[in-house]
Write an enzyme that holds these catalytic residues in place. Structure first.
Site, mmCIF file in Angstrom:
data_model
loop_
_atom_site.group_PDB
_atom_site.id
_atom_site.type_symbol
_atom_site.label_atom_id
_atom_site.label_comp_id
_atom_site.label_asym_id
_atom_site.label_seq_id
_atom_site.Cartn_x
_atom_site.Cartn_y
_atom_site.Cartn_z
ATOM 1 N N ASP A 218 39.802 41.630 57.481
ATOM 2 C CA ASP A 218 39.622 41.642 56.061
ATOM 3 C C ASP A 218 40.239 43.024 55.162
ATOM 4 O OD1 ASP A 218 37.938 40.121 54.005
ATOM 5 O OD2 ASP A 218 37.149 42.335 53.405
ATOM 6 N N GLU A 277 44.496 39.941 56.968
ATOM 7 C CA GLU A 277 44.311 39.241 55.967
ATOM 8 C C GLU A 277 44.987 40.482 54.832
ATOM 9 O OE1 GLU A 277 41.456 38.211 51.919
ATOM 10 O OE2 GLU A 277 41.467 39.822 53.096
HETATM 11 C C1 BGC Z 1 37.489 38.233 51.519
HETATM 12 C C2 BGC Z 1 36.709 37.872 50.198
HETATM 13 C C3 BGC Z 1 35.940 39.236 50.149
HETATM 14 C C4 BGC Z 1 36.744 40.352 49.873
HETATM 15 C C5 BGC Z 1 36.298 41.757 49.950
HETATM 16 C C6 BGC Z 1 38.479 39.289 50.895
HETATM 17 O O1 BGC Z 1 39.671 39.083 51.079
HETATM 18 O O2 BGC Z 1 38.234 37.099 51.927
HETATM 19 O O3 BGC Z 1 35.866 36.599 50.452
HETATM 20 O O4 BGC Z 1 35.085 39.231 48.708
HETATM 21 O O5 BGC Z 1 37.914 40.398 50.803
HETATM 22 O O6 BGC Z 1 35.454 41.853 51.327
#
Ligand code: BGC
Length: 540
Positions: A218, A277
């Protein structure tokens, strides 16, 4: 609790890239948003046991792996992306033995399991942050605490804005400020502190020992901040997905962290993978995340953001492939996830939006690389746009000025069967209300209907396994052929794909024998009438 992954179990279910060096290179990975997938205990929230019971749906769909969104102990201030204990399952979702059983059952069905790891921030309820607030000596060093500016330190330490709206800083009762790029309940960790790195290495080992096959990292581009936390200068709203270089995203230092994680992943029998991500201002900077000694994949959000325009799509496809192939990594393709408006709705909604969504899915699955499918897209679910404010849980909505107040509408629990809510999601309602007309979209209603979106996905995934030219990144990029305006036509070994983006029928010489189409095509063998907003696969 350690699982032995028998190679043969997964090899037989794995798709054709396995032979050329890694199951993930052309894997289709299904995102399970755990609280909205299947509820086994009737509390209205999906849970791990529910996921486990529904795994046969995923095996039948034909995906290679499952990515589970966070199910760790959390106050749920941001749907579980605010973790208070990285090594335990939140009682809302079950317990560790449920996680263990889920991994085991998935592997028995030939499905790999990827779990989320959230390293940019913890929950405010994490013991470290509680100690920091309690004034335990040294505890604040694990986060970004600073004195404020201006008279009495009443102004935030810099001009950064939270992704969810408002300042990226909150003040503690003793007057210091702490940084949170997301909600105030999600304080950012200080990755310059060695204890942070040690702790996360240990957390990764914990889940790898339990048998998981990889991590979705993340906000992988956010862990390191520019030295001195400089002002941006113009007070612009920070966005998670943007093209502007920002002092808190995509700093060079993140790559050292991710490289150390790759070494850790490689120390396990596998391959176990890491998926970033990450958002970077250019495809070239994004490719740095997937260098051979770094993570295996990074989400390609440019494809998701691309408008329904053939020239723009072709550009994104070419540039994405060029950037990742320059470092020898596969490209990823994704159309929807739990953070964006579902693509049926983004493409206009209604019948037209659905036609385009079905076409986009076939386009995505014809491209070389790995594809992500977000739960419910295989049912053609639209975004739920009329949720009452009282049920919304997205912190961005509560903070008012966030760039995206609509994340609840893509998280509505999915329909499994029956004519009334909760459509067998569970037997105790659902944490967000489901539309009254979702009965016809349920898994049971669509199963066996050759025109349904579910059967289209099933057929596409079956063909993707059967036709080696599809998906395999090592079979080379698409070869573009000339085509009428508004049409994309490309070939891959033994295979062609047409996309008609026009809202009208279009005639062209038949490229081959049609094997699958998002809408029925008419062909006499020489010419073909491509339906409006459609994608067709052709055997050559
Ligand atoms: C997740 C979100 C989240 C954020 C903070 C993002 O990239 O996919 O759902 O709110 O990270 O953790």
């Amino acid at each position: 609790m350690t699982h032995e992954l028998t190679a043969s179990r997964l090899a037989s279910a794995s798709s054709n890239a396995t032979a050329s060096g890694g199951w993930w290179r052309d894997a289709v990975i299904y995102q399970v948003y755990v609280r909205s997938f299947a509820d086994s205990d009737g509390d209205g929230f999906g849970d791990l046991r529910g996921v486990r019971e529904r795994l046969p749906h995923l095996a039948r769909l034909g995906v290679d792996a499952v990515w589970l969104t966070p199910f760790y102990v959390s106050p749920q201030a941001d749907g579980g992306y605010d973790v208070a204990d990285y090594r335990a399952v939140d009682p809302l979702f079950g317990d560790l033995s449920d996680a263990d059983a889920l991994v085991d059952s998935a592997h028995a069905l030939g499905l790999r399991v990827i779990v989320d790891v959230v390293p940019n921030h913890t929950s405010e309820q994490h013991p470290w942050f509680r100690e920091a607030l309690a004034g335990v000596p040294g505890a604040r060093d694990l986060y970004h605490f600073r004195p404020g500016r201006g008279p009495g330190g009443a102004e935030p330490p810099n001009d950064w804005k939270s992704v969810f709206g408002g300042p990226a800083w909150s003040r503690t009762p003793d007057g210091e400020w702490y940084l949170h790029l997301f909600a105030p309940e999600q304080p950012d960790l200080n990755w310059e502190h060695p204890e942070v790195a040690e702790e996360f290495a240990s957390v990764l080992r914990f889940w790898l020992d339990l048998g998981i096959d990889g991590f979705r990292v993340d906000v992988a581009h956010g862990m390191v901040k520019a030295p001195g936390l400089p002002d941006i200068g113009h007070g612009a709203q920070a966005t998670l997905i943007g093209t502007e270089p920002l002092p808190f995203f995509d700093q060079d230092g993140v790559h050292e962290i991710l490289r150390s994680w790759r070494r850790l992943l490689d120390s396990y029998e596998g391959p176990r993978i890491g998926v970033a991500e990450a958002w970077a201002p250019t495809s070239e900077r994004l490719a740095l995340y997937v260098r051979p000694d770094e993570l295996h994949q990074a989400f390609n959000f440019r494809f998701l953001n691309c408008p329904w325009d053939p020239a723009a799509m072709r550009k994104v496809i070419d540039e994405s492939l060029a950037a990742t192939s320059s470092v020898g990594a596969p490209t990823t393709w994704v159309l929807s996830n739990h953070d964006v408006v579902r693509h049926v709705t983004r493409y206009g909604g209604g019948e037209r939006g659905l036609a385009r969504a079905r076409a986009a899915a076939l386009l995505m699955l014809a491209l070389p690389g790995s594809a992500y499918v977000y739960q419910g897209e295989e049912l053609g679910l639209p975004e739920v746009l009329d949720l009452p404010d009282s049920v919304r849980q997205d912190p961005a909505f509560a903070r008012g000025e966030g760039q995206d107040g609509l994340r609840d509408g893509c998280r509505v629990p999915i329909p499994w069967s029956g004519g009334e809510a909760p459509y067998d999601f569970g037997d105790g309602g659902s944490w967000l209300p489901q539309p009254a007309d979702w009965g016809g979209l349920s898994v049971a209603a669509q199963t066996g209907d050759p025109h349904s979106t579910l059967e289209l996905y099933r057929a596409a995934l079956e063909l993707r396994r059967a036709l080696p030219g599809l998906g395999a990144p090592d079979a080379g990029p698409p070869t573009w052929l000339s085509a009428p305006k508004d049409v994309l036509l490309f070939t891959r070994p033994g295979f062609a794909c047409t996309l008609n983006t026009r809202p009208a029928v279009l005639e062209l010489p038949s490229p081959g024998r049609p094997v699958l189409s998002s809408s029925p095509v008419e062909t006499d063998g020489r010419t073909v009438r491509l339906p409006p907003d459609s994608c067709t696969w052709w055997a050559l």
